[in-house]
Design a protein around this motif. Structure first.
Motif, PDB file in Angstrom:
ATOM      1  N   THR A  86      -4.717   6.720  -1.684  1.00 32.39           N
ATOM      2  CA  THR A  86      -4.055   5.702  -1.227  1.00 32.39           C
ATOM      3  C   THR A  86      -4.606   4.648  -1.930  1.00 32.39           C
ATOM      4  O   THR A  86      -5.828   4.081  -2.032  1.00 32.39           O
ATOM      5  CB  THR A  86      -4.712   5.571   0.276  1.00 32.39           C
ATOM      6  OG1 THR A  86      -4.139   6.661   1.012  1.00 32.39           O
ATOM      7  CG2 THR A  86      -3.896   4.265   0.840  1.00 32.39           C
ATOM      8  N   THR A 134      -3.734   0.235  -2.750  1.00 35.58           N
ATOM      9  CA  THR A 134      -3.262  -0.991  -2.404  1.00 35.58           C
ATOM     10  C   THR A 134      -3.233  -1.796  -3.566  1.00 35.58           C
ATOM     11  O   THR A 134      -4.315  -1.956  -4.294  1.00 35.58           O
ATOM     12  CB  THR A 134      -4.156  -1.325  -1.180  1.00 35.58           C
ATOM     13  OG1 THR A 134      -4.168  -0.447   0.112  1.00 35.58           O
ATOM     14  CG2 THR A 134      -3.575  -2.886  -0.510  1.00 35.58           C
ATOM     15  N   SER A 147      -6.888  -1.370  -5.298  1.00 37.14           N
ATOM     16  CA  SER A 147      -7.983  -0.538  -4.449  1.00 37.14           C
ATOM     17  C   SER A 147      -7.492   0.927  -4.479  1.00 37.14           C
ATOM     18  O   SER A 147      -6.195   1.075  -4.472  1.00 37.14           O
ATOM     19  CB  SER A 147      -8.232  -0.993  -3.168  1.00 37.14           C
ATOM     20  OG  SER A 147      -7.323  -0.704  -2.263  1.00 37.14           O
ATOM     21  N   ALA A 148      -8.564   1.972  -4.408  1.00 33.95           N
ATOM     22  CA  ALA A 148      -7.976   3.429  -4.390  1.00 33.95           C
ATOM     23  C   ALA A 148      -9.043   4.089  -3.483  1.00 33.95           C
ATOM     24  O   ALA A 148     -10.279   3.998  -3.479  1.00 33.95           O
ATOM     25  CB  ALA A 148      -8.219   3.947  -5.785  1.00 33.95           C
ATOM     26  N   GLY A 149      -8.339   4.684  -2.609  1.00 32.73           N
ATOM     27  CA  GLY A 149      -8.913   5.454  -1.530  1.00 32.73           C
ATOM     28  C   GLY A 149      -8.745   6.954  -1.760  1.00 32.73           C
ATOM     29  O   GLY A 149      -7.530   7.266  -2.006  1.00 32.73           O
ATOM     30  N   PHE A 150      -9.869   7.818  -2.035  1.00 30.11           N
ATOM     31  CA  PHE A 150      -9.683   9.097  -2.161  1.00 30.11           C
ATOM     32  C   PHE A 150     -10.250  10.041  -0.927  1.00 30.11           C
ATOM     33  O   PHE A 150     -11.244   9.688  -0.478  1.00 30.11           O
ATOM     34  CB  PHE A 150     -10.685   9.630  -3.500  1.00 30.11           C
ATOM     35  CG  PHE A 150     -10.187   8.951  -4.613  1.00 30.11           C
ATOM     36  CD1 PHE A 150      -9.588   9.618  -5.592  1.00 30.11           C
ATOM     37  CD2 PHE A 150     -10.623   7.709  -5.275  1.00 30.11           C
ATOM     38  CE1 PHE A 150      -9.268   9.008  -6.980  1.00 30.11           C
ATOM     39  CE2 PHE A 150     -10.253   7.125  -6.074  1.00 30.11           C
ATOM     40  CZ  PHE A 150      -9.506   7.752  -7.160  1.00 30.11           C
ATOM     41  N   ILE A 151      -9.330  11.060  -0.660  1.00 33.00           N
ATOM     42  CA  ILE A 151      -9.636  11.946   0.398  1.00 33.00           C
ATOM     43  C   ILE A 151      -9.508  13.223  -0.268  1.00 33.00           C
ATOM     44  O   ILE A 151      -8.564  13.968  -0.801  1.00 33.00           O
ATOM     45  CB  ILE A 151      -8.805  11.943   1.606  1.00 33.00           C
ATOM     46  CG1 ILE A 151      -8.680  10.376   2.186  1.00 33.00           C
ATOM     47  CG2 ILE A 151      -8.956  13.060   2.526  1.00 33.00           C
ATOM     48  CD1 ILE A 151      -7.564  10.262   3.455  1.00 33.00           C
ATOM     49  N   PHE A 161      -5.791  13.519  -1.968  1.00 28.26           N
ATOM     50  CA  PHE A 161      -4.872  12.415  -1.421  1.00 28.26           C
ATOM     51  C   PHE A 161      -5.400  10.984  -2.139  1.00 28.26           C
ATOM     52  O   PHE A 161      -6.580  10.810  -1.749  1.00 28.26           O
ATOM     53  CB  PHE A 161      -4.702  12.310   0.010  1.00 28.26           C
ATOM     54  CG  PHE A 161      -4.177  13.624   0.657  1.00 28.26           C
ATOM     55  CD1 PHE A 161      -3.306  14.561  -0.013  1.00 28.26           C
ATOM     56  CD2 PHE A 161      -4.618  13.978   1.848  1.00 28.26           C
ATOM     57  CE1 PHE A 161      -2.863  15.794   0.864  1.00 28.26           C
ATOM     58  CE2 PHE A 161      -4.309  15.250   2.617  1.00 28.26           C
ATOM     59  CZ  PHE A 161      -3.529  16.161   1.920  1.00 28.26           C
ATOM     60  N   THR A 178       0.654  -1.260   0.064  1.00 26.05           N
ATOM     61  CA  THR A 178       0.147   0.266  -0.109  1.00 26.05           C
ATOM     62  C   THR A 178       0.779   1.186   0.177  1.00 26.05           C
ATOM     63  O   THR A 178       1.962   1.265   0.383  1.00 26.05           O
ATOM     64  CB  THR A 178      -0.998  -0.036   1.241  1.00 26.05           C
ATOM     65  OG1 THR A 178      -2.014   1.057   0.952  1.00 26.05           O
ATOM     66  CG2 THR A 178      -0.297   0.200   2.465  1.00 26.05           C
ATOM     67  N   ASP A 179       0.395   2.255  -0.797  1.00 26.16           N
ATOM     68  CA  ASP A 179       1.137   3.726  -0.774  1.00 26.16           C
ATOM     69  C   ASP A 179      -0.089   4.904  -0.573  1.00 26.16           C
ATOM     70  O   ASP A 179      -0.972   4.706  -1.476  1.00 26.16           O
ATOM     71  CB  ASP A 179       1.882   3.593  -1.860  1.00 26.16           C
ATOM     72  CG  ASP A 179       3.353   3.678  -1.732  1.00 26.16           C
ATOM     73  OD1 ASP A 179       3.889   4.083  -0.634  1.00 26.16           O
ATOM     74  OD2 ASP A 179       4.004   2.915  -2.448  1.00 26.16           O
ATOM     75  N   SER A 180       0.164   5.715   0.436  1.00 26.90           N
ATOM     76  CA  SER A 180      -0.790   6.724   0.443  1.00 26.90           C
ATOM     77  C   SER A 180       0.060   7.986  -0.604  1.00 26.90           C
ATOM     78  O   SER A 180       1.380   8.103  -0.306  1.00 26.90           O
ATOM     79  CB  SER A 180      -0.777   7.359   1.620  1.00 26.90           C
ATOM     80  OG  SER A 180      -1.572   6.388   2.433  1.00 26.90           O
ATOM     81  N   HIS A 181      -0.710   8.637  -1.498  1.00 20.95           N
ATOM     82  CA  HIS A 181       0.205   9.726  -2.427  1.00 20.95           C
ATOM     83  C   HIS A 181      -0.395  11.079  -1.915  1.00 20.95           C
ATOM     84  O   HIS A 181      -1.683  11.222  -1.733  1.00 20.95           O
ATOM     85  CB  HIS A 181      -0.248   9.306  -3.836  1.00 20.95           C
ATOM     86  CG  HIS A 181       0.614   8.259  -4.097  1.00 20.95           C
ATOM     87  ND1 HIS A 181      -0.149   6.852  -3.781  1.00 20.95           N
ATOM     88  CD2 HIS A 181       1.567   7.568  -4.687  1.00 20.95           C
ATOM     89  CE1 HIS A 181       0.741   5.743  -4.319  1.00 20.95           C
ATOM     90  NE2 HIS A 181       1.862   6.286  -4.594  1.00 20.95           N
TER      91      HIS A 181
END
Lengths: 352, 352
Positions: free
Chosen positions: B159, B161, B108-112, B157, B70-73
Motif C-alpha cells: 500500500t 500513499t 510512504s509504503a506499507g508491506f504485508i 501486498f 492512496t492505493d493498495s496493490h
C-alpha cells in the motif's frame, strides 16, 4: 472514494446484514462504487471524501513542516476486548504522527478485503474507524479498496497513512535523548498485546484484559503545554517498551538504566505474561507513550501526564546515561542489573 | 524505517539469495530491524528514511495546497511483462496525485508479507520500487512491514500513499468537465490489464503484451506547459476508460460521446481481448491518462501530448455534452450508437 451524489444506477441496496465481500467489490466498477457509497462514505463521509477524486485536495499549511507516517494493520483476531482493527488502524497512525511533535491532520485508508468476508463485520470495522477518527478530530480523507480471493488474505487488512503539521522548532525525534534525561511512561505496559493473546489462547480471567488502544495527541498536547523540555516521544507498539528504548538508544547514541520496580504493569497482564512465559517489557502497547525529558522537568512532566485520563498511571521509570554500547539496562527488584536486549524471534505475531 | 547506522548486533547478514520471510520479520524486534536495514533501507535509502523515526519529517510547502492519495496493490502475478508490483505501486500512487494537478513529492509504503515469501523476490520488488521512485524523483520517505502466516496472504501486498503540492488555482478535479469540452487519451488502451491476463491465461503471442506502467507527472507537466485550458485529468486504471469516464460524467453532471474509431488500441491487445471476450474499454491502464480540455485547445494539447514519449499515441476520442442522464455513449465503427455503461461484475480481478 466518492460520496456519489448521483447514484451509479444500482438496482438494489447492499445487503449489509447478510452479504459478503465478492471479487466484484474490487473491480473498479459498479459493485465497488456501491460498496464505497453505501458503506465507506456513509460512515466516513467528510468534505474531502466528498470531492470524489482519486485523492484529496487539502488546505495549505504555511510555514509548518509536514510529518508523514504509515502502518499496515493485520491484527488477529479482528475484534478484541477494548477495540478492533478499525479503531486500532486510526489510533496507531495518529500516534506515529503525534510522537514526532506534529498535530495529526488527515488519514488515508487502504483496505485489502478477502472474498467472503461478512459485510456486517466490515460495517462494524468501518464504523469503529469513523468513531475513532471523529473522536480524534482527524478525518479519513481518501482511500482505496482491493479484494483478494478466499484463502489469499485474512478477512481485512487496513493500511493507514497520516499527515500532520509541526510548527518550526517543535519537532521531536528519537535522536534527541541526552545523558541525564529522565524516562517516563504514560501508563501500564503490555495491555494491548495481552488482550490479544488472552483471546487467542482463550485465557479465562474473571475480567478480560482490555486493549489500551487510544489516540495520544491530546495527552501530548497537555504534556507540551506544561512547558517541560521534552526531548523524545515514542509509542512502544510492536516489540514493546524494550524494543522502543533500544531504538532510541541506538538513534541517540546513549545508554539507559531502568528501575524494574517503577514499571507500571496491570496485575492481570502480569499474571497472563507469567502463564504464557512472556515479558511485559516486550509486549505491544497501543495507547501508551515513552517520554524522555530534561532531568529537572521530570516531575513537572509527570504531574501534567497524570492530569490527563490517558496518563493517570504515568511513572518515571529510569534515566539516560553515556554508554558507547548503547545498552538498555535495568536494576531488578532484587537489586541486580540485567541488559534489556532487543526482542529476538517473533514473540507475538500479528499483534497490530 | 531506519537506515540504522549503529547495527542492532546481528550475528549474520540476511541470506537474501536463499532466505524466506518468517514471522519474526514482522515482530518489531531484531529480525525486523535487520530486514529493514539490509533490504528496505539499502535500496530505498534517502535523507528522510535515514531519520529513523516512526514517521518522516518533511519540508514546509508554504501556500501550496496538499494532495493525498492512496492505493493498495494486490496484483497477481507479482512479476509481469513490463513491470512488477514494486514499480506499479510507485507509479499508481504518483499518478493519482499528479492527475489532481499536484507535483508528487513523497511516498510512504506499507508491506504485508506472507510467511515463506522468498527474500530474493522481495529484494527484486524493492529494487524495482527504488528505481521507479528515483526515476520519478519521488522518494519513499517512511514505511511499515507486517508479516502474516502462510495461507493468510499472497506473497506481498503493498500500500503506497502519496503526498503532493499544488499551487493555488492549479487544482484539477473530475467535477470540472463542461459541455463542449474535448476528451483525449494519452495512448493505447488496455495494455496493463491484458499484459496481466495474457500471463495468467498463458496466451502464447509471438511478442508478449507489455504493461504500460509508468509515472505520468512528466507528461502532465508538458501538457500544462502548453497553456491549454485543461479541466480534468484522470488515470483510467481498474475498470478501464469506460469506468473512469462514467465517474467523471457523474461528478461533473454531463454526458459524453466517444468515437469508437478514434480509440487507440494495440492490435495484440485487441486480439487478446477478442480471444477472452473482454472489451478494451474496461481493461486497466497504468500509464495512460484521460484529459478533458476546452474545445479550442484540443489540438494544442494533442500536439503537446504527442511531443512526450508517454503521449506519442495520444488521440482526441470524443466530446462532452449536456445530458441529464450522465450517459457515456459511443458512435460505433458501423455508425450506430451504444451506451458505454459502468463495469458490472468483476471482469479482471487483482489487476493492480
Amino acid at each position: 472514494m466518492s460520496e456519489g451524489k448521483v447514484r451509479a444506477g444500482y438496482v438494489r441496496s447492499l445487503d449489509i446484514k447478510h452479504g459478503q465481500v465478492d471479487m466484484a467489490h474490487g473491480s473498479g466498477g459498479r459493485a465497488m462504487a456501491q460498496l464505497i457509497e453505501e458503506l465507506f462514505a456513509k460512515h466516513l463521509g467528510n468534505e474531502y471524501l466528498a470531492q470524489g477524486d482519486d485523492g484529496a485536495l487539502l488546505p495549505a499549511q504555511g510555514a509548518g513542516k509536514l510529518v508523514m507516517a504509515t502502518d499496515s494493520h493485520v491484527v488477529s483476531p479482528l475484534f478484541f476486548p477494548g477495540g478492533d482493527i478499525g479503531c486500532l488502524s486510526v489510533h496507531g497512525t495518529i500516534n506515529d504522527v503525534a510522537v514526532m511533535g506534529a498535530k495529526p491532520l488527515w488519514l488515508s485508508a487502504g483496505f485489502i478485503l478477502e472474498e467472503g468476508f461478512k459485510l456486517a463485520d466490515l460495517a462494524l470495522i468501518v464504523q469503529s474507524m469513523a468513531n475513532a477518527a471523529k473522536a480524534a478530530g482527524v478525518p479519513i480523507v481518501t482511500g482505496d479498496t482491493k479484494v483478494v480471493e478466499r484463502g489469499k488474505g485474512d478477512g481485512v487488512f487496513i493500511t493507514t497513512t497520516g499527515v500532520g503539521v509541526v510548527a518550526p522548532g517543535r519537532e521531536l525525534s528519537g535522536r534527541c535523548a541526552k545523558p541525564g534525561d529522565a524516562i517516563l511512561v504514560s501508563g501500564t505496559l503490555g495491555d494491548h498485546g495481552m488482550a490479544i493473546m488472552a483471546v487467542r489462547e482463550s485465557l479465562g480471567f474473571e475480567s478480560p484484559i482490555v486493549s489500551d488502544t487510544a489516540a495520544l495527541h491530546g495527552l501530548i498536547a497537555t504534556m507540551r503545554d506544561s512547558g517541560a523540555d521534552i526531548h523524545v516521544l515514542r509509542d512502544p507498539t510492536r516489540g514493546g517498551l524494550a524494543t522502543t528504548l533500544n531504538e532510541i538508544t541506538r538513534q541517540s547514541g546513549v545508554g539507559m538504566m531502568l528501575q524494574e520496580k517503577a514499571l507500571p504493569v496491570n496485575p492481570a497482564v502480569n499474571a497472563a505474561c507469567e502463564f504464557l512465559g512472556l515479558d511485559p517489557l516486550y509486549v505491544a502497547n497501543e495507547g501508551k507513550l515513552v517520554a524522555i525529558c530534561a532531568e529537572q522537568d521530570a516531575e513537572k512532566l509527570l504531574v501534567a501526564m497524570r492530569s490527563h485520563p490517558l496518563g493517570a498511571a504515568a511513572a518515571i521509570i529510569g534515566r539516560v546515561h553515556d554508554d558507547p554500547h548503547h545498552f538498555v539496562q535495568m536494576t531488578t527488584g532484587f537489586g541486580g542489573k540485567r541488559i534489556v536486549d532487543w526482542l529476538s524471534g517473533e514473540q507475538l505475531p500479528r499483534i497490530c
